[in-house]
Scaffold this motif. Structure first.
Motif, PDB file in Angstrom:
ATOM      1  N   ASN A  23       0.803  -1.225   0.000  1.00  0.00           N
ATOM      2  CA  ASN A  23       0.000   0.000   0.000  1.00  0.00           C
ATOM      3  C   ASN A  23       0.834   1.273   0.000  1.00  0.00           C
ATOM      4  O   ASN A  23       0.298   2.357  -0.211  1.00  0.00           O
ATOM      5  CB  ASN A  23      -0.960  -0.002   1.187  1.00  0.00           C
ATOM      6  N   SER A  24       2.144   1.109   0.256  1.00  0.00           N
ATOM      7  CA  SER A  24       2.986   2.307   0.225  1.00  0.00           C
ATOM      8  C   SER A  24       3.602   2.530  -1.154  1.00  0.00           C
ATOM      9  O   SER A  24       4.354   3.462  -1.362  1.00  0.00           O
ATOM     10  CB  SER A  24       4.085   2.199   1.293  1.00  0.00           C
ATOM     11  N   LEU A  25       3.263   1.662  -2.106  1.00  0.00           N
ATOM     12  CA  LEU A  25       3.748   1.874  -3.479  1.00  0.00           C
ATOM     13  C   LEU A  25       3.069   3.117  -4.058  1.00  0.00           C
ATOM     14  O   LEU A  25       1.930   3.418  -3.710  1.00  0.00           O
ATOM     15  CB  LEU A  25       3.413   0.668  -4.361  1.00  0.00           C
ATOM     16  N   PRO A  26       3.776   3.834  -4.943  1.00  0.00           N
ATOM     17  CA  PRO A  26       3.148   5.021  -5.522  1.00  0.00           C
ATOM     18  C   PRO A  26       2.053   4.659  -6.531  1.00  0.00           C
ATOM     19  O   PRO A  26       2.079   3.581  -7.110  1.00  0.00           O
ATOM     20  CB  PRO A  26       4.316   5.725  -6.220  1.00  0.00           C
ATOM     21  N   LEU A  27       1.120   5.548  -6.736  1.00  0.00           N
ATOM     22  CA  LEU A  27       0.055   5.427  -7.750  1.00  0.00           C
ATOM     23  C   LEU A  27      -0.708   4.109  -7.640  1.00  0.00           C
ATOM     24  O   LEU A  27      -0.978   3.442  -8.637  1.00  0.00           O
ATOM     25  CB  LEU A  27       0.646   5.565  -9.157  1.00  0.00           C
ATOM     26  N   ILE A  28      -1.052   3.747  -6.409  1.00  0.00           N
ATOM     27  CA  ILE A  28      -1.729   2.466  -6.171  1.00  0.00           C
ATOM     28  C   ILE A  28      -2.976   2.262  -7.060  1.00  0.00           C
ATOM     29  O   ILE A  28      -3.113   1.210  -7.685  1.00  0.00           O
ATOM     30  CB  ILE A  28      -2.081   2.306  -4.672  1.00  0.00           C
ATOM     31  N   PRO A  29      -3.879   3.254  -7.158  1.00  0.00           N
ATOM     32  CA  PRO A  29      -5.080   3.000  -7.979  1.00  0.00           C
ATOM     33  C   PRO A  29      -4.727   2.677  -9.430  1.00  0.00           C
ATOM     34  O   PRO A  29      -5.319   1.775 -10.027  1.00  0.00           O
ATOM     35  CB  PRO A  29      -5.860   4.319  -7.891  1.00  0.00           C
ATOM     36  N   LEU A  30      -3.734   3.384  -9.983  1.00  0.00           N
ATOM     37  CA  LEU A  30      -3.339   3.108 -11.371  1.00  0.00           C
ATOM     38  C   LEU A  30      -2.717   1.718 -11.494  1.00  0.00           C
ATOM     39  O   LEU A  30      -3.009   0.971 -12.428  1.00  0.00           O
ATOM     40  CB  LEU A  30      -2.337   4.164 -11.860  1.00  0.00           C
ATOM     41  N   LEU A  31      -1.858   1.388 -10.535  1.00  0.00           N
ATOM     42  CA  LEU A  31      -1.234   0.054 -10.543  1.00  0.00           C
ATOM     43  C   LEU A  31      -2.304  -1.029 -10.494  1.00  0.00           C
ATOM     44  O   LEU A  31      -2.232  -2.032 -11.196  1.00  0.00           O
ATOM     45  CB  LEU A  31      -0.293  -0.114  -9.347  1.00  0.00           C
ATOM     46  N   GLU A  32      -3.301  -0.791  -9.651  1.00  0.00           N
ATOM     47  CA  GLU A  32      -4.360  -1.788  -9.510  1.00  0.00           C
ATOM     48  C   GLU A  32      -5.180  -1.914 -10.791  1.00  0.00           C
ATOM     49  O   GLU A  32      -5.480  -3.021 -11.244  1.00  0.00           O
ATOM     50  CB  GLU A  32      -5.284  -1.426  -8.338  1.00  0.00           C
ATOM     51  N   ILE A  33      -5.535  -0.765 -11.374  1.00  0.00           N
ATOM     52  CA  ILE A  33      -6.394  -0.807 -12.568  1.00  0.00           C
ATOM     53  C   ILE A  33      -5.642  -1.375 -13.768  1.00  0.00           C
ATOM     54  O   ILE A  33      -6.106  -2.317 -14.419  1.00  0.00           O
ATOM     55  CB  ILE A  33      -6.952   0.602 -12.882  1.00  0.00           C
ATOM     56  N   PHE A  34      -4.443  -0.821 -14.052  1.00  0.00           N
ATOM     57  CA  PHE A  34      -3.732  -1.244 -15.266  1.00  0.00           C
ATOM     58  C   PHE A  34      -2.833  -2.459 -15.053  1.00  0.00           C
ATOM     59  O   PHE A  34      -2.479  -3.142 -15.996  1.00  0.00           O
ATOM     60  CB  PHE A  34      -2.925  -0.069 -15.843  1.00  0.00           C
ATOM     61  N   GLY A  35      -2.459  -2.687 -13.790  1.00  0.00           N
ATOM     62  CA  GLY A  35      -1.580  -3.819 -13.519  1.00  0.00           C
ATOM     63  C   GLY A  35      -2.325  -5.081 -13.123  1.00  0.00           C
ATOM     64  O   GLY A  35      -1.797  -6.184 -13.242  1.00  0.00           O
ATOM     65  N   ILE A  36      -3.555  -4.910 -12.624  1.00  0.00           N
ATOM     66  CA  ILE A  36      -4.285  -6.089 -12.154  1.00  0.00           C
ATOM     67  C   ILE A  36      -5.675  -6.207 -12.789  1.00  0.00           C
ATOM     68  O   ILE A  36      -5.952  -7.153 -13.517  1.00  0.00           O
ATOM     69  CB  ILE A  36      -4.408  -6.116 -10.606  1.00  0.00           C
ATOM     70  N   TYR A  37      -6.550  -5.221 -12.528  1.00  0.00           N
ATOM     71  CA  TYR A  37      -7.959  -5.418 -12.903  1.00  0.00           C
ATOM     72  C   TYR A  37      -8.160  -5.589 -14.406  1.00  0.00           C
ATOM     73  O   TYR A  37      -8.825  -6.541 -14.842  1.00  0.00           O
ATOM     74  CB  TYR A  37      -8.834  -4.260 -12.394  1.00  0.00           C
ATOM     75  N   LEU A  38      -7.631  -4.671 -15.211  1.00  0.00           N
ATOM     76  CA  LEU A  38      -7.856  -4.771 -16.661  1.00  0.00           C
ATOM     77  C   LEU A  38      -7.193  -6.016 -17.261  1.00  0.00           C
ATOM     78  O   LEU A  38      -7.843  -6.754 -17.999  1.00  0.00           O
ATOM     79  CB  LEU A  38      -7.385  -3.487 -17.373  1.00  0.00           C
ATOM     80  N   PRO A  39      -5.897  -6.280 -16.937  1.00  0.00           N
ATOM     81  CA  PRO A  39      -5.302  -7.523 -17.462  1.00  0.00           C
ATOM     82  C   PRO A  39      -6.084  -8.760 -17.018  1.00  0.00           C
ATOM     83  O   PRO A  39      -6.289  -9.685 -17.802  1.00  0.00           O
ATOM     84  CB  PRO A  39      -3.895  -7.539 -16.861  1.00  0.00           C
TER      85      PRO A  39
END
Lengths: 254, 223
Positions: free
Chosen positions: B50-66
């Motif tokens: 959770n301390s990684l930067p830009l968490i929402p973007l990481l989640e959306i483009f790194g996890i949810y969409l893929p």
């Protein structure tokens, strides 16, 4: 004809039959006299000579396709005891009885054991599995092929378009547009040829469009089923490498 | 090129490893902190992510969409396949069918698991610090525990076998020897990742995670 039948010994066949391309398949049982060194084709010839079912009732002779009778033409492929293979090289002595014959249903059934393998020839046309050397003048000799390369390429050239690899592939079906292993291996063969290589991008492009190489799901049944022992999965992986390279080259505009 | 099935299938294959394969490895290692270091270790792991930067973007483009693309296109890939393991009982053919079966299982499991954990945080029912106790609730229910073990094994098999197929689909392992060696490596990945997940599930079912919930709450209140 010399007496070659062995007293009381018989061979049992259970054959899946189909009268027209659209009609329902059904099975019929046959029992024919055994002769030494029979293959499935000679069994079918015996049924043709005396088309009587095991209960003695007459029936129409069973239709099948065959040509070379030495496992190089690929015409007599059918499903024998559950496995797709050539009927000519399926020796009765080595088969479990009753011998079950079915058509290779991956292809449209024409009648009984006769199938239409046209999609395979269509695939070869699509990937341009030939070497274009025609010109309006004598183009002279092409580049030479290294002997070491010729040796492995020769293995690929043994493909007889028999359809066994397509029949064994779980991804060759009505819902899937996969081109099948045979044509991919032929792309590798013609791209390996020093003259054929000059048109390699055309063949790779064909495999990188709908219904190309992408349908391979790596079940690897093809390489285990190929009667000619062609390293089909190696061919597929090698062409995967070439198409991947070609993809990035096109994107990067190299 | 765009819109053809070669392109979609290649994207499907790539996303399965990058980022989704990477994600499952990181997820396994983070969870394993629960086994190795207990509630504090797990909480630190959650905090680190959770301390990684830009968490929402990481989640959306790194996890949810893929995940959505790989999952939905994967269902289509499974639909396009026959299973002929009855006629061809080779290990690789079984793996082919298993890859599709575990893919569908993983699809269902991931939705359920995300609903039980990440979705509850979005809904405001729990906080990141309470994830340990949420997992304790799940893992101490015997039915959920078994379902989680099945889900985890399906997901890890799908990843390990998918990694093996990825290496072929991108033309990295070509010959039979290379493919055999990579299959051993992928089997190793399966065993290690499965162990990480199952050990962390066992750790989550322990009482210290029940108590950790209240402790964590106290900790955040002070903080």
């Amino acid at each position: 004809m010399a007496q070659t039948t062995v007293a009381n010994k018989t061979v049992k066949f259970i054959i899946t039959r189909q009268d027209t391309p659209d009609s329902k398949p059904y099975t019929e049982e046959f029992e024919i006299p055994y002769r030494a060194n029979m293959n499935v084709i000679s069994g079918l010839m015996e049924i043709q000579r005396n088309p009587k079912k095991v209960d003695g009732a007459s029936t129409a002779p069973v239709c099948w396709d065959s040509n070379c009778l030495e496992e190089v033409c690929g015409a007599c492929s059918m499903v024998i005891n559950g496995k797709p293979r050539q009927a000519c090289s399926a020796l009765v002595d080595k088969l479990e009885q009753p011998i079950r014959l079915e058509p290779m249903r991956t292809f449209p059934v024409v009648r009984d054991l006769v199938i239409n393998r046209e999609r395979m020839f269509g695939a070869l046309k699509r990937v341009k599995a030939w070497i274009p050397i025609d010109g309006t003048y004598d183009l002279g000799p092409g580049p030479r092929m290294a002997e070491t390369k010729r040796q492995w390429a020769y293995e690929l050239s043994k493909c007889m378009t028999c359809g066994v690899c397509l029949e064994s592939c779980p991804n060759v079906n009505d819902r899937n547009s996969f081109i099948g292993p045979a044509a991919i291996s032929q792309v590798r063969l013609f791209n390996a040829h020093p003259t054929g290589e000059m048109n390699q991008e055309e063949r790779l492009d064909a495999l990188m469009s709908d219904g190309g190489i992408e349908g391979c799901g790596n079940s690897q049944n093809c390489v285990r089923s190929c009667p000619k022992g062609i390293p089909l999965t190696t061919s597929i992986a090698a062409i995967n490498k070439d198409t991947t390279k070609h993809l990035f080259k096109k994107w990067l505009g190299v | 090129m765009k819109g053809n099935s070669y392109f979609s299938r290649k994207l499907h294959s790539l996303l399965g490893i990058i980022p989704l394969g990477g994600f499952i490895v990181v997820h396994g290692l983070t969870n394993y902190q629960a086994f190795e270091r207990g509630p504090e270790g797990f909480e630190q792991g959650v905090h680190l992510i959770n301390s990684l930067p830009l968490i929402p973007l990481l989640e959306i483009f790194g996890i949810y969409l893929p995940l959505l693309f790989h999952g939905i296109y994967g269902l289509y890939v499974a639909y396009q396949s026959n299973s002929n393991t009855g006629r061809f009982q080779y290990g690789r053919n079984w793996a082919f069918t298993a890859q599709r079966v575990t893919g569908v299982m993983t699809f269902v499991f991931v939705f359920w698991h995300v609903y039980q954990t990440r979705m509850q945080i979005y809904l405001g029912n729990i906080t990141h610090e309470e994830l340990g106790s949420t997992m304790n609730h799940i893992a101490s229910n015997p039915v959920y525990f078994v379902l989680y073990v099945i889900g985890v094994l399906a997901a890890v098999f799908h990843f390990s076998n998918g990694l093996w197929a990825f290496l072929i689909s991108w033309g990295i392992t070509i010959g039979p020897k290379a493919q055999r060696i990579s299959s051993y490596i992928c089997m190793g990945v399966f065993v290690i990742l499965s162990a990480l997940f199952i050990l962390s599930l066992i750790a989550f079912s322990g009482d210290e995670f029940k108590e950790a919930a209240s402790a964590a709450l106290a900790f955040t209140n002070i903080g």
